[in-house]
Design a protein around this motif. Structure first.
Motif, PDB file in Angstrom:
ATOM      1  N   ILE A   1      39.446  35.672  54.350  1.00  0.00           N
ATOM      2  CA  ILE A   1      39.949  36.983  54.011  1.00  0.00           C
ATOM      3  C   ILE A   1      39.127  37.909  53.340  1.00  0.00           C
ATOM      4  N   ALA A   2      38.182  37.332  52.237  1.00  0.00           N
ATOM      5  CA  ALA A   2      37.349  38.458  51.732  1.00  0.00           C
ATOM      6  C   ALA A   2      36.395  38.766  52.535  1.00  0.00           C
ATOM      7  N   SER A   3      35.898  38.287  53.530  1.00  0.00           N
ATOM      8  CA  SER A   3      34.908  38.961  54.670  1.00  0.00           C
ATOM      9  C   SER A   3      35.728  39.917  55.494  1.00  0.00           C
ATOM     10  N   ALA A   4      36.959  39.917  55.672  1.00  0.00           N
ATOM     11  CA  ALA A   4      37.813  40.765  56.452  1.00  0.00           C
ATOM     12  C   ALA A   4      38.128  42.155  55.881  1.00  0.00           C
ATOM     13  N   TYR A   5      38.017  41.825  54.343  1.00  0.00           N
ATOM     14  CA  TYR A   5      38.218  42.991  53.328  1.00  0.00           C
ATOM     15  C   TYR A   5      36.959  43.078  52.405  1.00  0.00           C
ATOM     16  N   PRO A   6      36.043  43.706  52.958  1.00  0.00           N
ATOM     17  CA  PRO A   6      34.638  43.636  52.043  1.00  0.00           C
ATOM     18  C   PRO A   6      34.922  44.235  50.844  1.00  0.00           C
ATOM     19  N   GLY A   7      34.496  43.647  49.501  1.00  0.00           N
ATOM     20  CA  GLY A   7      34.360  44.240  48.085  1.00  0.00           C
ATOM     21  C   GLY A   7      35.790  44.470  47.578  1.00  0.00           C
ATOM     22  N   ARG A   8      36.817  43.807  48.439  1.00  0.00           N
ATOM     23  CA  ARG A   8      38.081  44.012  47.742  1.00  0.00           C
ATOM     24  C   ARG A   8      38.980  42.790  47.283  1.00  0.00           C
ATOM     25  N   LEU A   9      38.261  41.652  47.624  1.00  0.00           N
ATOM     26  CA  LEU A   9      39.100  40.524  47.125  1.00  0.00           C
ATOM     27  C   LEU A   9      38.014  39.607  46.431  1.00  0.00           C
ATOM     28  N   GLU A  10      38.293  39.356  45.244  1.00  0.00           N
ATOM     29  CA  GLU A  10      37.430  38.139  44.389  1.00  0.00           C
ATOM     30  C   GLU A  10      38.375  37.056  43.879  1.00  0.00           C
ATOM     31  N   VAL A  11      37.822  35.768  44.516  1.00  0.00           N
ATOM     32  CA  VAL A  11      38.441  34.585  44.508  1.00  0.00           C
ATOM     33  C   VAL A  11      37.657  33.876  43.210  1.00  0.00           C
ATOM     34  N   LEU A  12      38.704  33.386  42.159  1.00  0.00           N
ATOM     35  CA  LEU A  12      38.180  32.431  41.023  1.00  0.00           C
ATOM     36  C   LEU A  12      38.638  31.196  41.469  1.00  0.00           C
ATOM     37  N   HIS A  13      37.726  30.315  41.370  1.00  0.00           N
ATOM     38  CA  HIS A  13      38.037  29.047  41.686  1.00  0.00           C
ATOM     39  C   HIS A  13      38.375  28.414  39.911  1.00  0.00           C
ATOM     40  N   GLY A  14      39.595  28.008  39.746  1.00  0.00           N
ATOM     41  CA  GLY A  14      39.762  27.380  38.608  1.00  0.00           C
ATOM     42  C   GLY A  14      41.245  27.403  38.099  1.00  0.00           C
ATOM     43  N   ASP A  15      41.580  27.236  36.716  1.00  0.00           N
ATOM     44  CA  ASP A  15      43.036  26.956  36.145  1.00  0.00           C
ATOM     45  C   ASP A  15      43.411  28.569  35.673  1.00  0.00           C
ATOM     46  N   ALA A  16      44.293  29.036  36.202  1.00  0.00           N
ATOM     47  CA  ALA A  16      44.735  30.369  35.289  1.00  0.00           C
ATOM     48  C   ALA A  16      45.089  30.258  34.063  1.00  0.00           C
ATOM     49  N   LEU A  17      45.511  28.910  33.501  1.00  0.00           N
ATOM     50  CA  LEU A  17      45.690  28.756  31.994  1.00  0.00           C
ATOM     51  C   LEU A  17      44.601  28.973  31.131  1.00  0.00           C
ATOM     52  N   GLU A  18      43.238  28.695  31.831  1.00  0.00           N
ATOM     53  CA  GLU A  18      42.094  28.779  31.258  1.00  0.00           C
ATOM     54  C   GLU A  18      41.277  29.540  31.385  1.00  0.00           C
ATOM     55  N   LEU A  19      41.261  30.547  32.325  1.00  0.00           N
ATOM     56  CA  LEU A  19      40.464  31.465  32.528  1.00  0.00           C
ATOM     57  C   LEU A  19      40.645  32.710  31.862  1.00  0.00           C
ATOM     58  N   ASP A  20      39.623  33.474  31.513  1.00  0.00           N
ATOM     59  CA  ASP A  20      39.854  34.914  30.866  1.00  0.00           C
ATOM     60  C   ASP A  20      39.991  35.798  31.987  1.00  0.00           C
ATOM     61  N   LEU A  21      41.335  36.142  32.318  1.00  0.00           N
ATOM     62  CA  LEU A  21      41.445  36.867  33.515  1.00  0.00           C
ATOM     63  C   LEU A  21      41.026  38.413  33.154  1.00  0.00           C
ATOM     64  N   GLY A  22      41.158  38.683  31.998  1.00  0.00           N
ATOM     65  CA  GLY A  22      40.994  40.199  31.596  1.00  0.00           C
ATOM     66  C   GLY A  22      39.768  40.586  31.860  1.00  0.00           C
ATOM     67  N   ARG A  23      38.712  39.695  31.924  1.00  0.00           N
ATOM     68  CA  ARG A  23      37.414  40.021  32.182  1.00  0.00           C
ATOM     69  C   ARG A  23      37.052  40.622  33.754  1.00  0.00           C
ATOM     70  N   HIS A  24      38.007  40.185  34.625  1.00  0.00           N
ATOM     71  CA  HIS A  24      37.812  40.464  35.779  1.00  0.00           C
ATOM     72  C   HIS A  24      38.783  41.565  36.251  1.00  0.00           C
ATOM     73  N   LEU A  25      39.511  42.265  35.763  1.00  0.00           N
ATOM     74  CA  LEU A  25      40.593  43.137  36.004  1.00  0.00           C
ATOM     75  C   LEU A  25      40.361  44.492  35.277  1.00  0.00           C
ATOM     76  N   ALA A  26      40.591  45.500  36.157  1.00  0.00           N
ATOM     77  CA  ALA A  26      40.340  47.021  35.644  1.00  0.00           C
ATOM     78  C   ALA A  26      41.831  47.662  35.626  1.00  0.00           C
ATOM     79  N   PRO A  27      42.175  48.315  34.591  1.00  0.00           N
ATOM     80  CA  PRO A  27      43.675  48.842  34.510  1.00  0.00           C
ATOM     81  C   PRO A  27      43.487  49.989  35.564  1.00  0.00           C
TER      82      PRO A  27
END
Length: 280
Positions: free
Chosen positions: A89-115
């Motif tokens: 899917i990321a290849s079909a939408y270049p630059g628009r999908l970032e996939v994080l492998h891990g547990d959402a309860l443990e990741l600092d998601l704010g580092r990957h998101l812009a308002p």
């Protein structure tokens, strides 16, 4: 609906990558791209937003979010088996999908998101409520996100939007409605999923308010409602007596009959009691 973006239908994706849903991961895949697109549209205009998705699995909702114009999607997936499908899917939408492998309860998601940020997800059943509570209780308010559009078991959805004196009313309703507009936007039967769960599901949308509905110390409100609903069948003068030596007087000051029970008191009443306990 077979495809929305030139990618294979989801059943083919699951076969190609051997993505049999695992109960221990709370997985129930939604394979109808009409439905995933409908959920994406329920989140409103995505064109200027980063969108956080938790538990994308084979990527049906991910594709819906991208097709509906999300600026960027950050998808958090714990199951490594799904990563190759998401990479396609990321290849079909270049630059628009970032996939994080891990547990959402443990990741600092704010580092990957812009308002501005919207959170849209068919949440794994086993962590859905815990994630919701975390998103509703950040250190600062307004939060990073502007809205949550989330799939839950129907009973959990009913608890989020419940009103006083109803079967599902409790702490989760108060927590959600203290800072958000909450409404059910869609219901889905078990057969919409693979494998079919034993329960119906519903999509809830929570829109963040700029400020809480009623002023009070949030920690005092949390402690008060926890004590009240942990003994919800008892009168408040009994269930809350450990909070203050003259709890009856404070209940009366807040406009609450001391003989009332937790399920009879609305958000405004509990906020008034929190102010009486902690005038600040």
């Amino acid at each position: 609906m077979g495809t929305i973006d030139g990618l294979p239908p989801l059943r083919e994706v699951i076969r190609a990558h051997d993505l049999v849903a695992k109960r221990q991961l709370g997985q129930n895949f939604l394979l109808d791209l009409n439905l995933t697109a409908k959920i994406a549209r329920a989140a409103g205009d995505l064109s200027g937003c980063d969108v956080l998705e938790v538990g994308p699995g084979p990527g049906g909702l991910t594709r819906g979010l991208l097709a509906e114009g999300a600026r960027r999607v950050v998808a958090v997936e714990k199951d490594a088996r799904a990563l190759p499908a998401l990479a396609e899917i990321a290849s079909a939408y270049p630059g628009r999908l970032e996939v994080l492998h891990g547990d959402a309860l443990e990741l600092d998601l704010g580092r990957h998101l812009a308002p501005p940020v919207k959170i849209v997800a068919n949440l794994p059943y086993n962590v859905g409520t815990e994630l919701l509570i975390r998103w509703l209780t950040p250190d600062a308010w307004p939060p990073l996100w502007t809205s949550l559009t989330l799939m839950f078991q129907k009973e959990v959805a009913e608890r989020i939007v419940a009103k006083p004196r109803t079967e599902h009313y409790g702490r989760l309703a108060l927590l959600a409605q203290y800072r958000c507009e909450a409404r059910v936007v869609m219901s889905l039967p078990p057969e919409a999923f693979t494998p079919a769960p034993k329960v119906h599901s519903a999509v809830v949308q929570l829109t963040a308010l700029q400020a809480p509905r009623h002023p009070c110390d949030f920690k005092v409100l949390q402690r008060t409602t926890a004590m009240a609903f942990n003994q919800r069948r008892k009168m408040l003068r009994t269930s809350l007596k450990a909070l203050h030596p003259d709890i009856e007087a404070l209940l009366l000051r807040a406009g609450i009959p001391p003989t009332a029970r937790a399920e009879e008191i609305g958000l405004e009443g509990f906020c008034a009691l929190a102010r009486a306990l902690h005038p600040a």
